[in-house]
Design an enzyme around this catalytic site. Sequence first.
Site, PDB file in Angstrom:
ATOM      1  NE  ARG A   1      32.669 107.383  38.126  1.00  0.00           N
ATOM      2  CZ  ARG A   1      32.449 108.269  38.300  1.00  0.00           C
ATOM      3  NH1 ARG A   1      31.710 109.026  39.079  1.00  0.00           N
ATOM      4  NH2 ARG A   1      33.003 109.300  37.423  1.00  0.00           N
TER       5      ARG A   1
ATOM      6  CE1 TYR B   1      33.459  85.659  52.958  1.00  0.00           C
ATOM      7  CE2 TYR B   1      34.434  87.766  52.618  1.00  0.00           C
ATOM      8  CZ  TYR B   1      34.097  86.573  52.235  1.00  0.00           C
ATOM      9  OH  TYR B   1      34.535  86.329  50.647  1.00  0.00           O
TER      10      TYR B   1
ATOM     11  CG  ASP C   1      27.820  90.161  56.070  1.00  0.00           C
ATOM     12  OD1 ASP C   1      26.925  89.839  55.590  1.00  0.00           O
ATOM     13  OD2 ASP C   1      28.956  90.091  55.793  1.00  0.00           O
TER      14      ASP C   1
ATOM     15  CE  LYS D   1      29.544  84.693  49.045  1.00  0.00           C
ATOM     16  NZ  LYS D   1      29.889  85.262  50.324  1.00  0.00           N
TER      17      LYS D   1
HETATM   18  C1  LIG Z   1      30.897  86.220  50.534  1.00  0.00           C
HETATM   19  C2  LIG Z   1      30.703  87.309  51.767  1.00  0.00           C
HETATM   20  C3  LIG Z   1      31.203  88.290  51.774  1.00  0.00           C
HETATM   21  C4  LIG Z   1      31.964  89.215  50.643  1.00  0.00           C
HETATM   22  O1  LIG Z   1      31.310  89.381  49.507  1.00  0.00           O
HETATM   23  P1  LIG Z   1      31.917  89.080  47.841  1.00  0.00           P
HETATM   24  O2  LIG Z   1      30.388  89.490  47.033  1.00  0.00           O
HETATM   25  O3  LIG Z   1      32.510  87.693  47.817  1.00  0.00           O
HETATM   26  O4  LIG Z   1      32.848  90.470  47.964  1.00  0.00           O
HETATM   27  C5  LIG Z   1      30.969  89.208  52.682  1.00  0.00           C
HETATM   28  N1  LIG Z   1      30.195  88.689  54.005  1.00  0.00           N
HETATM   29  C6  LIG Z   1      29.883  87.350  53.999  1.00  0.00           C
HETATM   30  C7  LIG Z   1      29.196  86.811  55.190  1.00  0.00           C
HETATM   31  C8  LIG Z   1      30.088  86.528  52.590  1.00  0.00           C
HETATM   32  O5  LIG Z   1      29.689  85.303  52.807  1.00  0.00           O
END
Ligand SMILES: *Cc1c(COP(=O)(O)O)cnc(C)c1O
Length: 395
Positions: free
Chosen positions: A45, A97, A169, A194
Site C-alpha cells: 500500500r 466533471y 484536471d 481515459k
Molecule cells: C472520467 C473523468 C474523471 C473521473 O475519473 P474516473 O477514473 O472515472 O474516476 C475526472 N475528470 C474528468 C475530466 C474525467 O473525464
Amino acid sequence: MSNATTLIHSIPVDPLTGAVSVPIYQTSTFVQEAPGVNRGYDYARSGNPTRATLENLVATLENGKIGAAFGSGLAAIDAVVKLLQSGDEILAVDDIYGGAFRLFTQVYEKFGIKVNYVDCTNVNNVLDAITPATKLIWLETPTNPTLKISDIRAIANLAKAHSCWLCVDNTFATPALQQPLSLGADIVIHSATKYLGGHSDLIAGLVVTKEKELGEKIRFYQNATGAILGPFDSWLVIRGIETLHLRIKQHCQSAQQIAEFLETHPAVDKVYYPGLSSHHNHKIAKAQSKGFGGIVTFSLKNDTAQAAIQLATSTQYFKLAESLGGIKSLISHPATMTHKTIPEQKRIAAGVSNSLLRLSVGLEVAEDLIADLKQALDGILLSTQNKNFDTLTCA
Ligand SMILES: *Cc1c(COP(=O)(O)O)cnc(C)c1O
C-alpha cells in the site's frame, strides 16, 4: 517533457534482469533484512515498484516532482481535497466533471468545505470570486462536454497572488498537449481511465505536484487512506502511456477533420471544438496547448432529445457509451446520460442543450468516421422533413 523520445526512454529497463518491459510486482509485502532494513519497499500500500515506475513516469511527463497513482480519477481528486481543512473554500470551474461536483457537494460540504462554481473562461470572474477563505482553485480546460477553455497561466498568477493552490484536471488534454505545471499550476490530476490508459480497459487516477513538499502530503493521504492503484493496472497505464504521443496526434488530426465536416452539414447547429477558429477561446487554446484533443461536441438544428438519440443510435463506428479517450470512437448524449440528474433549465443554461452530442474520436480512419456521421446526419434531415420528431424534451 512531452517528447516521445524522452518519454520512451524514461521508462526504465529492469535493472535485475534486463527485461525491456516493466515487471509487474504482484506482491503485498517485501522481505526485510532486519526490522526497518529493506530495499526501498516494505508493504505494497505504501509503495510498489510497478506503481512507482508509473508515478515517476507521469511526474516526468507533467514536468512535476512527485506523482501518485490511485484506483480511479475520483480517488485522485479526493486526495487533493484532503489537503484542505474545514472552513476552506474551493473555487471550481462551473462545468466541472459531474463526479467531482458530486464529491465536492455531497461528501465534502458536510465537512465544512464550501465550493463556489465560476465561469473561468473569463479571468475577471475568477478574481471576483476569490475570497480570503479560498484555498484551492479547481480548473478543467477543456471542459466537458462543451470544451470551454480557460487561461491556465493567468489563473495560476491569480492563485499565487492570493496564496491558494491551482489544480488542473488535465484528463482531456493530456501532457502530450498541455502541461499545466509549466504554466504555473501547483497540481495536476488525471483520470488515467481515459487517454493515458488509452484502451478503455481500466479505471485509474493520477496526481502530480510541482513541488516535493506538496507531493509528500498527497503521498501521505495515498497511504493513509489507501485508494492505491494495483500493480497490474499500473502496468497497463504505463503500456498505454508508451503510445500516448502517437495516439494523441491521430486523435487530434481526426477530430479537427470531423469538426470541420460537422460545421458544413445542414443538420448541425453548433460545433464545439477548440481547434475551430469559431471557438470562443481558440487563441488561448492555441497558445497554451500543442493541439486541441480528440473530443468534439455538437448540437442539432432539430434541438430535440429524440433527434439526438436517433443520431446516436444510427452510427456504426461511434458506439453509444459514456467515457472517452480510447481507440474506439464513442458517442454520448449528455442530456440523457452524464447530465441526466441536472434539472432541464439549469442544464440548458450550462450549454447542455437537448440535442447536444459528444464524440470521443477514436483511431479509426477519419474518412470512415466522417462517412458514418454523414449517413446518420442525413437520416436526421430526412426524419425532420417527415416530421418524425415531436418537440419532446428530456423530461
Ligand atoms: C472520467 C473523468 C474523471 C473521473 O475519473 P474516473 O477514473 O472515472 O474516476 C475526472 N475528470 C474528468 C475530466 C474525467 O473525464
